[in-house]
Motif scaffolding. Structure first.
Motif, mmCIF file in Angstrom:
data_model
loop_
_atom_site.group_PDB
_atom_site.id
_atom_site.type_symbol
_atom_site.label_atom_id
_atom_site.label_comp_id
_atom_site.label_asym_id
_atom_site.label_seq_id
_atom_site.Cartn_x
_atom_site.Cartn_y
_atom_site.Cartn_z
ATOM 1 N N ILE A 1 0.845 -1.213 0.000
ATOM 2 C CA ILE A 1 0.000 0.000 0.000
ATOM 3 C C ILE A 1 0.870 1.250 0.000
ATOM 4 O O ILE A 1 0.622 2.205 -0.753
ATOM 5 C CB ILE A 1 -0.943 -0.007 1.218
ATOM 6 C CG1 ILE A 1 -2.016 -1.091 1.051
ATOM 7 C CG2 ILE A 1 -1.599 1.365 1.402
ATOM 8 C CD1 ILE A 1 -2.848 -1.326 2.293
ATOM 9 N N ALA A 2 1.914 1.250 0.843
ATOM 10 C CA ALA A 2 2.795 2.416 0.919
ATOM 11 C C ALA A 2 3.541 2.626 -0.395
ATOM 12 O O ALA A 2 3.611 3.756 -0.920
ATOM 13 C CB ALA A 2 3.790 2.251 2.069
ATOM 14 N N ALA A 3 4.108 1.547 -0.962
ATOM 15 C CA ALA A 3 4.911 1.667 -2.186
ATOM 16 C C ALA A 3 4.058 2.062 -3.384
ATOM 17 O O ALA A 3 4.427 2.961 -4.155
ATOM 18 C CB ALA A 3 5.631 0.341 -2.460
ATOM 19 N N GLY B 1 14.876 13.649 7.190
ATOM 20 C CA GLY B 1 14.023 12.476 7.055
ATOM 21 C C GLY B 1 13.109 12.551 5.854
ATOM 22 O O GLY B 1 12.948 13.599 5.218
ATOM 23 N N ARG B 2 12.468 11.408 5.550
ATOM 24 C CA ARG B 2 11.611 11.320 4.370
ATOM 25 C C ARG B 2 10.278 12.042 4.586
ATOM 26 O O ARG B 2 9.815 12.794 3.731
ATOM 27 C CB ARG B 2 11.305 9.849 4.040
ATOM 28 C CG ARG B 2 12.416 9.035 3.392
ATOM 29 C CD ARG B 2 13.708 9.019 4.098
ATOM 30 N NE ARG B 2 14.560 7.900 3.736
ATOM 31 C CZ ARG B 2 15.857 7.889 3.986
ATOM 32 N NH1 ARG B 2 16.461 8.933 4.556
ATOM 33 N NH2 ARG B 2 16.574 6.837 3.659
ATOM 34 N N ARG B 3 9.631 11.781 5.730
ATOM 35 C CA ARG B 3 8.286 12.307 5.959
ATOM 36 C C ARG B 3 8.208 13.836 5.947
ATOM 37 O O ARG B 3 7.339 14.407 5.271
ATOM 38 C CB ARG B 3 7.728 11.764 7.283
ATOM 39 C CG ARG B 3 7.102 10.382 7.164
ATOM 40 C CD ARG B 3 6.711 9.863 8.534
ATOM 41 N NE ARG B 3 5.779 10.726 9.234
ATOM 42 C CZ ARG B 3 4.458 10.658 9.111
ATOM 43 N NH1 ARG B 3 3.919 9.760 8.303
ATOM 44 N NH2 ARG B 3 3.675 11.473 9.789
ATOM 45 N N TYR C 1 12.051 5.711 -1.156
ATOM 46 C CA TYR C 1 11.126 4.941 -0.319
ATOM 47 C C TYR C 1 10.778 3.598 -0.967
ATOM 48 O O TYR C 1 10.741 2.559 -0.297
ATOM 49 C CB TYR C 1 9.853 5.761 -0.094
ATOM 50 C CG TYR C 1 9.176 5.474 1.229
ATOM 51 C CD1 TYR C 1 9.611 6.106 2.388
ATOM 52 C CD2 TYR C 1 8.122 4.580 1.321
ATOM 53 C CE1 TYR C 1 9.001 5.855 3.606
ATOM 54 C CE2 TYR C 1 7.509 4.316 2.527
ATOM 55 C CZ TYR C 1 7.953 4.962 3.673
ATOM 56 O OH TYR C 1 7.347 4.692 4.880
ATOM 57 N N SER C 2 10.536 3.608 -2.276
ATOM 58 C CA SER C 2 10.148 2.375 -2.969
ATOM 59 C C SER C 2 11.231 1.310 -2.887
ATOM 60 O O SER C 2 10.936 0.114 -2.803
ATOM 61 C CB SER C 2 9.846 2.659 -4.445
ATOM 62 O OG SER C 2 8.801 3.587 -4.575
ATOM 63 N N THR D 1 11.780 6.250 7.669
ATOM 64 C CA THR D 1 12.807 5.209 7.503
ATOM 65 C C THR D 1 14.221 5.754 7.641
ATOM 66 O O THR D 1 15.191 5.027 7.401
ATOM 67 C CB THR D 1 12.664 4.549 6.118
ATOM 68 O OG1 THR D 1 12.798 5.557 5.102
ATOM 69 C CG2 THR D 1 11.308 3.874 5.968
ATOM 70 N N LYS D 2 14.353 6.998 8.025
ATOM 71 C CA LYS D 2 15.667 7.636 8.135
ATOM 72 C C LYS D 2 16.592 6.867 9.079
ATOM 73 O O LYS D 2 16.184 6.437 10.157
ATOM 74 C CB LYS D 2 15.488 9.077 8.643
ATOM 75 C CG LYS D 2 16.786 9.854 8.787
ATOM 76 C CD LYS D 2 16.543 11.239 9.357
ATOM 77 C CE LYS D 2 16.207 11.180 10.837
ATOM 78 N NZ LYS D 2 16.216 12.511 11.479
#
Length: 508
Positions: free
Chosen positions: A288-290, A350-352, A412-413, A478-479
């Motif tokens: 779902i996230a990817a 970070g990503r978010r 992220y993927s 995910t950092k």
């Protein structure tokens, strides 16, 4: 738990911290070189996006094709790239990550030559189809390979390099458009498209100097070769041994009996069944996230805005082709600047945070662009200030895309799937990316003719509002986590809590 075991675990934890602190001190030069070589493959897509936005104006006039044929020509590369993306996962599990990169460059080379020498629309379309398959391969394999050789503390920066090269390719395409626009119509667009063969040849040669992914080597049971690669991409032998231990343990848990019996027999079998037919709850969350982040990356309309930017500003009142290409160059510089800023700070913030900032900024920018386009639509004078507002809004939109969705989608993927599912899972997510990109590219002009460009930008703004909510609720940070640790973020919280309580009870 006795005192010796506790001391052993504390030393192990301290060792992990030492290796991660070491990786923050500097960036291994060989790792950077490998990441740059792999990411260079992505320049092919960027160049096509950039150069096609201008070349299509001359193709339409020279080959006398309709607007529908233009949409098919532009969107076909993106739609067919999903074939490459779907095939790339299985291919890279079978022949390795490095040779898949070479295959991607070779396929695009053939497509570029077909486009450059095409005498008619059907052959030009055939070239786009072949090039699209190569693009699909490159979009999956470049960030995947980079993620698998990168240390956790630098993975965000290194894995965002494909987007840096995509943007660099877009800017290069804009510059080539601007430079060749004065040539005769039957020559300029052919040179614009055919020149893509030059970087494809260079990439195919350069990639042969890269080592194979150590994680793929471990999956194939070639542990000694993996260790040699890790020594090259790590700062110390101890760090390489620690990373090899982490990878080996994760592979043993992930592949189960396949790794303990005969590694070399594993060819990626059973992955599609686990991904689509019988996924566990953590795998469902990862899918779902990817798929979600890849869907919204293209549903944002970024590729379509870039492809049809000259059409948008032609409708806004700019008629001179060199001026239209000049606006493209300004937009390309903005994209390149902000994607570099994002890459540098991705591992720090970070990503978010950057993803949410980018999506909110895009929603606002697209809303402003919609209002500016609506205003210009209902006025005959086409005031300069309104055109400037639209140009600023477009530049802001692509800049916020380059801060968030642009680089972070690839990062992220490629980092959230467990080792056994990584290549084919990433390929599945990116195939959705390419499908949505193709649909957007092929439908953008048609929909805009029905609801106007302004209405289309309002729709895209609404999509980005939904995207922001999705990122907030479904994408964990995910950092600074190794690829082997990221899996735990998607596991059941109840199970994790039970495990922690069990450990506390044993320690008592």
């Amino acid at each position: 738990m006795d005192a010796n075991e506790m001391e052993s675990q504390q030393q192990k934890a301290a060792g992990e911290d030492d290796f991660r602190l070491t990786s923050t001190a500097g960036l291994n030069k060989f790792t950077l070189l490998c990441a740059l070589l792999a990411s260079t493959n992505s320049i092919l897509l960027g160049y096509d996006i950039g150069v096609m936005s201008g070349a299509v104006l001359f193709i339409k006039e020279n080959l006398k094709i309709t607007s529908v044929q233009v949409e098919i020509l532009v969107g076909s590369l993106n739609v067919l790239s999903l074939v490459g993306s779907l095939a790339s996962g299985k291919t890279s599990d079978y022949i390795g990550r490095r040779y898949t990169i070479v295959l991607a460059a070779a396929t695009f080379l053939v497509g570029a030559l077909l486009m450059g020498f095409a005498p008619s629309f059907p052959l030009l379309l055939a070239g786009r189809i072949v090039a699209g398959i190569g693009v699909g391969y490159s979009l999956m394999i470049a960030p995947l390979y980079t993620a698998e050789i990168s240390p956790a503390m630098k993975r965000g920066f290194l894995t965002s390099l494909p987007e840096v090269f995509i943007v660099s390719g877009i800017l290069l395409g804009y510059i080539v458009n601007f430079s060749l626009s004065g040539l005769p119509q039957n020559l300029n667009w052919r040179l614009m498209l055919g020149l893509a063969a030059v970087p494809a040849i260079a990439i195919g040669i350069g990639v042969t100097a890269m080592p194979e992914s150590p994680r793929w080597l471990v999956m194939k049971g070639r542990t000694h070769e993996a260790k040699r690669v890790l020594i090259k991409v790590s700062d110390t032998v101890q760090e390489a041994e620690f990373r090899l231990s982490e990878i080996t343990k994760a592979a043993a848990m992930d592949l189960g009996e396949a790794t303990s019996s005969n590694h070399s027999d594993w060819r990626g079998q059973g992955v599609w069944k686990e991904l689509l037919l019988n996924p566990s709850k953590p795998v469902c969350r990862i899918i779902i996230a990817a798929i979600g982040i890849n869907f919204f990356m293209q549903a944002s309309g970024n590729d379509a805005v870039i492809y049809y930017c000259p059409e948008v500003f032609k409708d806004a009142g700019i008629q001179d082709k060199r001026q239209l290409f000049g606006v493209n160059v300004i937009m390309g510089v903005a994209k390149a600047t902000f994607v570099l800023i994002s890459a540098v700070y991705l591992d720090r913030f970070g990503r978010r945070p950057l993803l949410l900032l980018g999506s909110i900024g895009m929603a606002v920018s697209l809303a402003v662009l919609g209002m500016g386009s609506k205003f210009l639509q209902h006025t005959e004078t086409k005031p300069l200030w309104a055109i400037i507002v639209c140009i600023i809004a477009v530049c802001a939109d692509v800049s916020f895309f380059s801060i968030g969705l642009g680089p972070i989608t690839w990062v992220y993927s490629s980092e959230i799937f467990p080792l056994r599912l990584r290549a084919q899972g990433t390929g599945l997510a990116i195939s959705v990316n390419r499908l949505v990109s193709g649909v957007m590219s092929m439908a953008f002009l048609t929909i805009s003719e029905k609801i106007t460009f302004g209405g289309m930008f309002f729709v895209l703004s609404g999509i980005m509002v939904v995207a922001t909510l999705f990122f907030y609720f479904f994408l964990p940070e995910t950092k600074n986590k190794s690829l082997e640790e990221v899996w735990a973020l998607f596991e059941d919280k109840d199970t994790t809590d039970d495990d922690q309580r069990g450990m506390q009870m044993r320690e008592m």
